[in-house]
Motif scaffolding. Structure first.
Motif, mmCIF file in Angstrom:
data_model
loop_
_atom_site.group_PDB
_atom_site.id
_atom_site.type_symbol
_atom_site.label_atom_id
_atom_site.label_comp_id
_atom_site.label_asym_id
_atom_site.label_seq_id
_atom_site.Cartn_x
_atom_site.Cartn_y
_atom_site.Cartn_z
ATOM 1 N N GLN A 1 57.651 26.882 13.261
ATOM 2 C CA GLN A 1 58.791 26.594 12.382
ATOM 3 C C GLN A 1 59.863 25.732 13.048
ATOM 4 O OE1 GLN A 1 60.011 30.494 11.089
ATOM 5 N NE2 GLN A 1 58.605 30.464 9.356
ATOM 6 N N LYS A 2 59.867 25.689 14.386
ATOM 7 C CA LYS A 2 60.853 24.882 15.110
ATOM 8 C C LYS A 2 60.319 23.504 15.485
ATOM 9 C CE LYS A 2 63.038 28.961 17.091
ATOM 10 N NZ LYS A 2 63.286 29.707 18.319
ATOM 11 N N GLY A 3 59.060 23.197 15.096
ATOM 12 C CA GLY A 3 58.483 21.894 15.390
ATOM 13 C C GLY A 3 57.708 21.818 16.689
ATOM 14 N N GLY A 4 57.568 22.952 17.383
ATOM 15 C CA GLY A 4 56.831 22.980 18.645
ATOM 16 C C GLY A 4 55.416 23.520 18.465
ATOM 17 N N PRO A 5 54.673 23.648 19.563
ATOM 18 C CA PRO A 5 53.315 24.186 19.499
ATOM 19 C C PRO A 5 53.303 25.626 18.992
ATOM 20 C CG PRO A 5 53.694 23.109 21.609
ATOM 21 C CD PRO A 5 55.024 23.215 20.923
ATOM 22 N N LEU A 6 52.321 25.968 18.189
ATOM 23 C CA LEU A 6 52.154 27.319 17.662
ATOM 24 C C LEU A 6 51.562 28.203 18.745
ATOM 25 C CD1 LEU A 6 52.270 29.058 15.032
ATOM 26 C CD2 LEU A 6 49.868 28.445 14.717
ATOM 27 N N TYR A 7 52.214 29.351 19.002
ATOM 28 C CA TYR A 7 51.758 30.321 20.005
ATOM 29 C C TYR A 7 51.432 31.655 19.343
ATOM 30 C CZ TYR A 7 54.186 27.292 23.401
ATOM 31 O OH TYR A 7 54.617 26.244 24.150
ATOM 32 N N ALA A 8 50.885 32.573 20.134
ATOM 33 C CA ALA A 8 50.617 33.968 19.758
ATOM 34 C C ALA A 8 49.547 34.057 18.675
ATOM 35 C CB ALA A 8 51.900 34.676 19.360
ATOM 36 N N SER A 9 49.498 35.181 17.984
ATOM 37 C CA SER A 9 48.486 35.380 16.938
ATOM 38 C C SER A 9 48.825 34.516 15.733
ATOM 39 C CB SER A 9 48.433 36.849 16.519
ATOM 40 O OG SER A 9 47.898 37.624 17.554
ATOM 41 N N VAL A 10 47.844 33.749 15.273
ATOM 42 C CA VAL A 10 48.046 32.873 14.121
ATOM 43 C C VAL A 10 48.077 33.741 12.866
ATOM 44 C CG1 VAL A 10 47.145 30.920 12.830
ATOM 45 C CG2 VAL A 10 46.883 30.975 15.318
ATOM 46 N N LYS A 11 49.167 33.646 12.126
ATOM 47 C CA LYS A 11 49.362 34.433 10.900
ATOM 48 C C LYS A 11 48.834 33.672 9.689
ATOM 49 C CE LYS A 11 51.783 37.537 13.160
ATOM 50 N NZ LYS A 11 50.997 38.389 13.967
ATOM 51 N N SER A 12 48.724 34.375 8.570
ATOM 52 C CA SER A 12 48.111 33.811 7.362
ATOM 53 C C SER A 12 48.870 32.616 6.799
ATOM 54 C CB SER A 12 47.961 34.892 6.290
ATOM 55 O OG SER A 12 49.225 35.428 5.958
ATOM 56 N N ASP A 13 50.178 32.482 7.077
ATOM 57 C CA ASP A 13 50.894 31.308 6.561
ATOM 58 C C ASP A 13 50.519 30.035 7.321
ATOM 59 O OD1 ASP A 13 52.228 32.426 8.755
ATOM 60 O OD2 ASP A 13 54.213 31.866 8.046
ATOM 61 N N ASN A 14 49.854 30.158 8.469
ATOM 62 C CA ASN A 14 49.381 28.984 9.221
ATOM 63 C C ASN A 14 47.851 28.887 9.252
ATOM 64 O OD1 ASN A 14 52.204 29.174 10.225
ATOM 65 N ND2 ASN A 14 51.532 27.526 11.549
ATOM 66 N N LEU A 15 47.155 29.794 8.554
ATOM 67 C CA LEU A 15 45.709 29.888 8.684
ATOM 68 C C LEU A 15 45.055 30.126 7.324
ATOM 69 C CD1 LEU A 15 43.087 30.365 10.427
ATOM 70 C CD2 LEU A 15 43.803 32.742 10.602
ATOM 71 N N SER A 16 44.030 29.329 7.022
ATOM 72 C CA SER A 16 43.211 29.609 5.846
ATOM 73 C C SER A 16 41.733 29.454 6.220
ATOM 74 C CB SER A 16 43.589 28.703 4.669
ATOM 75 O OG SER A 16 43.309 27.363 4.977
ATOM 76 N N TRP A 17 40.907 30.300 5.633
ATOM 77 C CA TRP A 17 39.466 30.309 5.915
ATOM 78 C C TRP A 17 38.700 29.737 4.739
ATOM 79 C CZ3 TRP A 17 37.637 31.375 10.616
ATOM 80 C CH2 TRP A 17 38.410 32.137 11.466
ATOM 81 N N GLN A 18 37.627 28.987 5.048
ATOM 82 C CA GLN A 18 36.740 28.452 4.023
ATOM 83 C C GLN A 18 35.302 28.705 4.431
ATOM 84 O OE1 GLN A 18 37.657 24.297 3.530
ATOM 85 N NE2 GLN A 18 39.620 24.703 2.574
ATOM 86 N N VAL A 19 34.529 29.222 3.490
ATOM 87 C CA VAL A 19 33.104 29.483 3.756
ATOM 88 C C VAL A 19 32.284 28.460 2.989
ATOM 89 C CG1 VAL A 19 31.244 31.169 3.616
ATOM 90 C CG2 VAL A 19 33.565 31.925 4.056
#
Length: 150
Positions: free
Chosen positions: A132-150
Motif C-alpha cells: 500500500q505504500k508503493g514498496g515491495p510486498l512482504y510477509a504472507s500474501v493476503k487475498s486482496d493481493n492474490l487470486s487463484w486460477q485453475v
C-alpha cells in the motif's frame, strides 16, 4: 485418480504490479523464487510482470482431504505450505536478500489440484507485488493481493 500417491503439478506465480528496481537506497532490486534454500530465476523488479513456474509433488491428506504440497519449492509445515518470493540484489553470484513474501497454498482445494493434474495445466496465482505504500510486498500474501486460477 489415486489419492495417496504423490503426483506432479505446476504452480505458476504471475507477479504483477512490481514496485520497480529502486527501493530504500537500493538501485537494482530483484525478485526471485526460493527453491530449497536458494533464490533462483531472479529478475530486475523494474518490469511489468515476472512469472515463475514451480513444479511440486502433491498428495491428498487422507484426514483433512486437503492437498499436501511437497518438493523444494514447498516451504512450511504440511498444513501451512507456502512458496517464498524473495526480494534482494544480486552481486556477482551472491544473493543479498532483504525481504520475502509467502504465497500460501492452503487455500487450494483437492478438487482444483485434481482438475489441474487431469488437464495437465498449471494452477496460476496472480500476485500484486507492491504494498500500500508503493514498496515491495512482504510477509504472507493476503487475498486482496492474490487470486487463484485453475
Amino acid at each position: 485418480m489415486s489419492t495417496n500417491k504423490a503426483q506432479e503439478l505446476t504452480i505458476r506465480l504471475r507477479c504483477i504490479d512490481l514496485p520497480g528496481r529502486e527501493f530504500d537506497g537500493k538501485s537494482s532490486v530483484r525478485l526471485g523464487v526460493q527453491k530449497g534454500k536458494v533464490v533462483i530465476e531472479d529478475c530486475l523488479a523494474g518490469v511489468p510482470e515476472i512469472t515463475f513456474s514451480c513444479l511440486l509433488r502433491v498428495e491428498r491428506n487422507e484426514e483433512s482431504g486437503k492437498p499436501n504440497f511437497l518438493g523444494p519449492y514447498a516451504q512450511g509445515t504440511p498444513t501451512e505450505r507456502f512458496i517464498y518470493l524473495c526480494w534482494g540484489e544480486r552481486i556477482a553470484d551472491m544473493w543479498n536478500g532483504f525481504g520475502r513474501a509467502k504465497v500460501p497454498l492452503k487455500e487450494l482445494e483437492w478438487q482444483a489440484v485434481e482438475e489441474a493434474i487431469s488437464t495437465d495445466k498449471p494452477i496460476e496465482a496472480i500476485i500484486r507485488m507492491t504494498d500500500q505504500k508503493g514498496g515491495p510486498l512482504y510477509a504472507s500474501v493476503k487475498s486482496d493481493n492474490l487470486s487463484w486460477q485453475v
